[in-house]
Design a protein around this motif. Structure first.
Motif, mmCIF file in Angstrom:
data_model
loop_
_atom_site.group_PDB
_atom_site.id
_atom_site.type_symbol
_atom_site.label_atom_id
_atom_site.label_comp_id
_atom_site.label_asym_id
_atom_site.label_seq_id
_atom_site.Cartn_x
_atom_site.Cartn_y
_atom_site.Cartn_z
ATOM 1 N N THR A 165 0.841 -1.193 0.000
ATOM 2 C CA THR A 165 0.000 0.000 0.000
ATOM 3 C C THR A 165 0.882 1.252 0.000
ATOM 4 O O THR A 165 1.951 1.274 0.607
ATOM 5 C CB THR A 165 -0.928 0.052 1.225
ATOM 6 N N ASP A 166 0.408 2.281 -0.671
ATOM 7 C CA ASP A 166 1.114 3.559 -0.714
ATOM 8 C C ASP A 166 0.576 4.442 0.408
ATOM 9 O O ASP A 166 -0.607 4.800 0.416
ATOM 10 C CB ASP A 166 0.914 4.224 -2.078
ATOM 11 N N HIS A 167 1.439 4.791 1.347
ATOM 12 C CA HIS A 167 1.035 5.595 2.502
ATOM 13 C C HIS A 167 1.235 7.091 2.277
ATOM 14 O O HIS A 167 0.954 7.884 3.188
ATOM 15 C CB HIS A 167 1.840 5.174 3.737
ATOM 16 N N LEU A 238 0.789 -2.011 9.505
ATOM 17 C CA LEU A 238 1.212 -0.676 9.911
ATOM 18 C C LEU A 238 0.411 0.363 9.132
ATOM 19 O O LEU A 238 0.721 0.654 7.974
ATOM 20 C CB LEU A 238 2.708 -0.490 9.645
ATOM 21 N N PRO A 239 -0.627 0.944 9.737
ATOM 22 C CA PRO A 239 -1.394 1.987 9.038
ATOM 23 C C PRO A 239 -0.549 3.243 8.858
ATOM 24 O O PRO A 239 0.487 3.416 9.525
ATOM 25 C CB PRO A 239 -2.575 2.249 9.984
ATOM 26 N N VAL A 243 -3.690 7.006 11.653
ATOM 27 C CA VAL A 243 -4.862 6.288 11.143
ATOM 28 C C VAL A 243 -5.123 5.077 12.030
ATOM 29 O O VAL A 243 -4.258 4.214 12.179
ATOM 30 C CB VAL A 243 -4.655 5.828 9.685
ATOM 31 N N PRO A 244 -6.296 4.980 12.669
ATOM 32 C CA PRO A 244 -6.590 3.829 13.530
ATOM 33 C C PRO A 244 -6.610 2.528 12.734
ATOM 34 O O PRO A 244 -6.969 2.510 11.545
ATOM 35 C CB PRO A 244 -7.985 4.152 14.090
ATOM 36 N N PHE A 252 -10.152 2.008 1.504
ATOM 37 C CA PHE A 252 -9.962 1.779 0.079
ATOM 38 C C PHE A 252 -8.766 2.637 -0.357
ATOM 39 O O PHE A 252 -8.905 3.826 -0.613
ATOM 40 C CB PHE A 252 -11.226 2.193 -0.668
ATOM 41 N N PRO A 253 -7.550 2.071 -0.422
ATOM 42 C CA PRO A 253 -6.388 2.873 -0.800
ATOM 43 C C PRO A 253 -6.290 3.052 -2.305
ATOM 44 O O PRO A 253 -6.678 2.171 -3.081
ATOM 45 C CB PRO A 253 -5.208 2.047 -0.269
#
Length: 319
Positions: A165-167, A238-239, A243-244, A252-253
């Motif tokens: 995922t792109d954070h 790891l959010p 971000v909870p 929805f990333p």
């Protein structure tokens, strides 16, 4: 929050339960996982010489379109491209279907679509437009090609489950976490290119684009399509900052994929994403059975059992 409370809250959340509509529509159409195009995948793969043609489409919740029409137009292209990439493919072109009360109301929707097409370098080649509709609406369909597929049907017990995922973004509205809007086009295109290259190198067994159901809902769809169970290690997720965990699990990333891979390939795959600044790591494992569990320091909690409560209910055989 206890694991049981976390699992219950996710199981009852509208973004998770909305996917149950898929089963009702496929039953009405007489479709199953054994039908042409293999419903249950992110795109329909149609075999051709040297690979596959891929077809996919997306429609958008009216409240989302009304709330942010420019972003809805952008997403009409962006999410379709993710579906093609999730199959190990590259997008070729997109057609749109737009409804609006008039041209002025449609303008931001069309501009968002145009801006995304420029950023991702995938053309909009036509579609359908109606400027006499009672409210804004948009849907879009994409055509792509793949040499080698990543499917939803090939996860095996013993595989490692990787989340990529792109954070580098923020929530735009609802639970849509967007990391694309400030990124340069070449980076967006290069990030998506990781998926077909992984497929062509034979490193990914199965996978899915993380969709409206978030990590947990997407894991459930992958598990049901492949006829397996999944354990999700909540401690390994790891959010993004502040971000909870419960929100991230259902988010929805704009760039997010779950990949089922052989353990010996996991590090190499994660490194390819890391080289592009994308967070990737093992968050669980594929197990025999039909249950998706959340696992943590305090134990295990059942999120969903697709054998007793089908999620997609596509039937058919499992590859």
């Amino acid at each position: 929050m206890s694991l049981d409370d976390l699992a219950r809250g996710l199981r009852d959340h509208p973004s998770i339960r909305s996917k149950l509509a898929i089963a009702r529509s496929t039953r009405a159409l007489g479709l199953s996982a054994a039908s042409d195009g293999r419903p249950g995948d992110d795109a329909a793969p149609l075999p051709r010489d040297g690979g596959y043609d891929l077809l996919a489409g997306e429609g958008f919740i009216p409240a989302f379109v009304q709330d942010d029409p420019w972003f809805a137009g952008w997403c009409a292209l962006m999410v379709n491209l993710s579906d093609i990439a999730a199959m190990g493919g590259r997008s070729v072109a997109l057609v749109d279907q737009v409804w609006a009360p008039d041209e002025a109301a449609a303008a931001p929707l069309l501009q968002g679509l145009r801006d995304a097409a420029a950023a991702y370098d995938v053309p909009v080649v036509g579609g359908h437009t109606n400027f006499n509709a009672p409210q804004l609406g948009i849907a879009a369909s994409v055509f792509g090609r793949a040499q080698r597929l990543i499917t939803s049907f090939d996860a095996r017990p013993g595989d490692v489950l990787i989340a990529a995922t792109d954070h580098r973004g923020a929530y735009r509205n609802f639970d849509n976490f967007c990391a694309a809007l400030k990124a340069p086009g070449p980076r967006l295109r290069g990030d998506l290119e990781v998926l077909p290259k992984l497929a062509e190198d034979g490193l990914v067994r199965a996978g899915k684009d993380i969709s409206q159901g978030g990590i947990v809902g997407t894991a459930l769809m992958l598990a049901e399509c492949s006829g397996v169970g999944i354990e999700i290690d909540t401690g390994a997720i790891l959010p993004p900052p502040r971000v909870p965990l419960d929100r991230w699990l259902r988010s929805f990333p704009s760039f997010g994929f779950l990949l089922s891979v052989a353990p010996e390939d996991a590090n190499a795959i994660c490194q390819r994403f890391a080289h592009r600044g994308i967070e990737a790591g093992a968050i669980g494992r594929i197990i025999p059975g039909s249950a998706v569990h959340l696992v943590g320091e305090t134990g295990t909690a059942l999120f969903w059992n697709h054998a007793t409560q089908p999620y997609l209910d596509l039937g058919g055989d499992h590859a």
